[in-house]
Design a protein around this motif. Structure first.
Motif, PDB file in Angstrom:
ATOM      1  N   MET A 108      37.212  31.669   8.766  1.00  0.00           N
ATOM      2  CA  MET A 108      35.888  31.978   9.602  1.00  0.00           C
ATOM      3  C   MET A 108      35.324  33.214   9.076  1.00  0.00           C
ATOM      4  O   MET A 108      36.015  34.117   8.597  1.00  0.00           O
ATOM      5  CB  MET A 108      36.215  32.155  11.131  1.00  0.00           C
ATOM      6  CG  MET A 108      34.958  32.207  11.887  1.00  0.00           C
ATOM      7  SD  MET A 108      35.543  32.336  13.521  1.00  0.00           S
ATOM      8  CE  MET A 108      36.123  34.209  13.650  1.00  0.00           C
ATOM      9  N   GLU A 109      34.044  33.415   8.866  1.00  0.00           N
ATOM     10  CA  GLU A 109      33.301  34.539   8.642  1.00  0.00           C
ATOM     11  C   GLU A 109      33.739  35.792   9.392  1.00  0.00           C
ATOM     12  O   GLU A 109      34.102  35.350  10.539  1.00  0.00           O
ATOM     13  CB  GLU A 109      31.872  34.360   8.348  1.00  0.00           C
ATOM     14  CG  GLU A 109      31.250  34.079   9.836  1.00  0.00           C
ATOM     15  CD  GLU A 109      29.807  33.764   9.850  1.00  0.00           C
ATOM     16  OE1 GLU A 109      29.105  34.789   9.627  1.00  0.00           O
ATOM     17  OE2 GLU A 109      29.245  32.692   9.992  1.00  0.00           O
ATOM     18  N   LEU A 149      33.050  38.322  11.731  1.00  0.00           N
ATOM     19  CA  LEU A 149      32.241  38.768  12.835  1.00  0.00           C
ATOM     20  C   LEU A 149      32.472  39.947  13.235  1.00  0.00           C
ATOM     21  O   LEU A 149      33.608  40.268  13.272  1.00  0.00           O
ATOM     22  CB  LEU A 149      32.158  37.579  13.941  1.00  0.00           C
ATOM     23  CG  LEU A 149      31.784  36.324  13.398  1.00  0.00           C
ATOM     24  CD1 LEU A 149      31.832  35.170  14.641  1.00  0.00           C
ATOM     25  CD2 LEU A 149      30.206  36.257  12.835  1.00  0.00           C
ATOM     26  N   CYS A 166      34.291  25.904  16.347  1.00  0.00           N
ATOM     27  CA  CYS A 166      33.963  27.078  15.243  1.00  0.00           C
ATOM     28  C   CYS A 166      32.471  27.262  15.669  1.00  0.00           C
ATOM     29  O   CYS A 166      31.452  26.398  15.788  1.00  0.00           O
ATOM     30  CB  CYS A 166      34.004  26.159  13.910  1.00  0.00           C
ATOM     31  SG  CYS A 166      35.746  25.682  13.361  1.00  0.00           S
ATOM     32  N   GLY A 191      29.383  30.763  14.204  1.00  0.00           N
ATOM     33  CA  GLY A 191      29.259  31.769  13.272  1.00  0.00           C
ATOM     34  C   GLY A 191      27.832  32.112  13.037  1.00  0.00           C
ATOM     35  O   GLY A 191      26.964  31.318  13.510  1.00  0.00           O
ATOM     36  N   HIS A 239      25.940  33.109  17.570  1.00  0.00           N
ATOM     37  CA  HIS A 239      27.119  32.364  17.619  1.00  0.00           C
ATOM     38  C   HIS A 239      27.573  32.195  18.865  1.00  0.00           C
ATOM     39  O   HIS A 239      26.929  33.240  19.906  1.00  0.00           O
ATOM     40  CB  HIS A 239      28.090  32.931  16.611  1.00  0.00           C
ATOM     41  CG  HIS A 239      28.290  34.388  16.979  1.00  0.00           C
ATOM     42  ND1 HIS A 239      29.267  34.672  18.036  1.00  0.00           N
ATOM     43  CD2 HIS A 239      28.355  35.471  16.572  1.00  0.00           C
ATOM     44  CE1 HIS A 239      29.655  35.698  18.131  1.00  0.00           C
ATOM     45  NE2 HIS A 239      28.787  36.389  17.390  1.00  0.00           N
ATOM     46  N   CYS A 283      29.494  23.174  13.905  1.00  0.00           N
ATOM     47  CA  CYS A 283      28.999  24.825  14.192  1.00  0.00           C
ATOM     48  C   CYS A 283      28.110  24.748  15.633  1.00  0.00           C
ATOM     49  O   CYS A 283      27.089  24.115  15.777  1.00  0.00           O
ATOM     50  CB  CYS A 283      27.957  24.943  13.006  1.00  0.00           C
ATOM     51  SG  CYS A 283      27.378  26.666  13.072  1.00  0.00           S
TER      52      CYS A 283
END
Length: 452
Positions: free
Chosen positions: A1-2, A4, A179, A181, A185, A309
């Motif tokens: 996961m990016e 955050l 999920c 992002g 989000h 997403c």
């Protein structure tokens, strides 16, 4: 996961020991959370399968014990609740901008409808200036992020990222981590909340009857309008499932998904290789949605699925985001349509049945899309309780009916008798096109109405 970064600072954001220590320190009971609730201001809670049940019951007990009142702002209730039970009728005023179980509660006189597009739900909730916001979430992942899960999209950050708001997270091990992002989000970090209640209630499944022959006929016409590589938006109900089946049967390829609700039929299209997202311009390869409405099989499919997403509904339903994909095809239901093209998708006469929802947002956004199409679908007729047949294509909407989509925005209309393209047609041409797809028993009567 990016990577955050938490935005909001919760009550114990500076506590040493990381998010695990904060979690333990924030942990409280539903009764204590109810005591923390500010009764002099509205409270906003997550809806649908994310309704916080222990908190609901504890707050109901407090209101009855103290003979107190509160305004509750929420939407899409799926089952009876203590706060909306008859015992709390004089203690709770509830507002909702989309009805499900709310239809049953409305007769009590303490539940009121708020006309608002679904994409503006967060803005509406924030405008009420709640002091308590209660969000049901999944357990935290290894970085301390919790998912707002199945009904994430409408309890937007703008509702709780305001001064003086107490944010209570209801952590439920039965809610999947979905999920998310990027901008808008749907994740919450432990450090962002002010209290945590653990409540492993069983989320309510949403199932729909299988499509019947009429649904299949309508779906067949709709499928013909969907080209390979299109980006589709589905609504709820048996018709959506029928459209999914027809898309698979017709051998459609490389469809994408950008929608407000992900349902079982989407899962089945992904598993059959019909939906790949390969041709999307915005978040290619991703199943973009703000709500997940279905059964446990769908929840298992969505849990930790990198293809999914989850976004706030203000983002998914923003027409300027919808049209960033080419060839968007939006598919929405109607309850009735008049001969000029005015669509009622939410009321039975003056009685609120569902809500404005996101229909107009998708009608506009899909037509702004390069190569996009907007489809309004409805059965040509229905039978009342006495078995009498009535047309759903009418000379004029019933008294008190809401206009969900104005005639100037309507493009395609589909019934089991075909498709009418209304865009840029005169009112006479529109009437003629709609009569051609009306139930045969009413066509002569409808023709007489335009000749008067």
């Amino acid at each position: 996961m990016e990577q955050l970064q938490p935005i909001r600072r919760g009550r114990l954001a500076d506590l040493p020991g990381g998010w695990q220590a904060q979690y333990r320190a924030l942990l409280t009971t539903a009764e204590e959370a109810a005591e923390l609730t500010e009764l002099s201001a509205p409270a906003a809670v997550s809806g649908a399968a994310c309704w916080p049940e222990k908190y609901d019951a504890a707050l109901a007990r407090r209101l009855l014990r103290e003979d107190a009142r509160i305004e509750l702002d929420a939407l899409f209730m799926l089952h009876p609740t203590e706060l909306m039970g008859p015992a709390c009728r004089e203690h709770v005023t509830c507002n909702s901008d989309f009805f499900a179980m709310e239809r049953a509660f409305a007769a009590q006189g303490n539940l009121h409808y708020v006309p608002a597009h679904l994409g503006r739900t967060g803005a509406w909730l924030a405008s009420r200036e709640p002091k308590t916001v209660v969000a049901a979430v999944s357990p935290p992942n290894e970085e301390g992020w919790m998912s707002r899960s199945l009904w994430a999209g409408t309890l937007n950050r703008c509702v709780f990222d305001r001064p003086g708001v107490r944010l209570i997270a209801v952590v439920n091990r039965n809610l999947p981590f979905i999920c998310s992002g990027g901008e808008e989000h749907t994740l919450l970090h432990v450090s962002e909340v002010d209290a945590i209640v653990e409540d492993d209630f069983q989320p309510t499944e949403s199932t729909v009857p299988p499509p019947d022959e009429t649904d299949q006929q309508i779906a067949g016409y709709i499928a013909e309008l969907v080209p390979d590589g299109a980006c589709i938006q589905f609504g709820l109900g048996g018709l959506a499932n029928a459209v999914g089946s027809c898309l698979a049967y017709a051998g459609k390829r490389n469809l994408g998904l950008h929608t407000e609700v992900l349902t079982n039929c989407v899962m089945e299209l992904v598993e059959k290789g019909v939906i790949t997202g390969a041709k999307k311009q915005l978040l290619p390869g991703k199943l973009v949605t703000s709500h997940i409405v279905g059964d446990r099989a769908l929840w298992r499919f969505a849990a930790d699925n990198p293809k999914v997403c989850l976004k706030e509904v203000s983002w998914t339903n923003e027409p300027r985001n919808i049209c960033r994909n080419d060839n968007v095809v939006s598919i929405n239901n109607a309850m009735e349509i008049d001969l000029t093209g005015q669509v009622n998708a939410e009321t039975v006469g003056p009685r609120q049945y569902s809500g404005t929802g996101g229909q107009l947002e998708w009608v506009v956004g899909s037509q702004w899309s390069r190569g996009g199409k907007s489809i309004i679908a409805l059965r040509s007729a229905y039978r009342d309780r006495n078995g009498q047949l009535h047309s759903k294509i009418v000379p004029r909407l019933a008294d008190g009916s809401a206009v969900t989509t104005p005639r100037s925005c309507v493009q395609y209309v589909a019934t089991e008798y075909g498709v009418a393209d209304l865009r840029y047609k005169s009112v006479v041409q529109r009437a003629q096109a709609l009569i051609e797809i009306a139930h045969p028993d009413f066509r002569a009567e409808l023709r007489r109405s335009i000749s008067c």
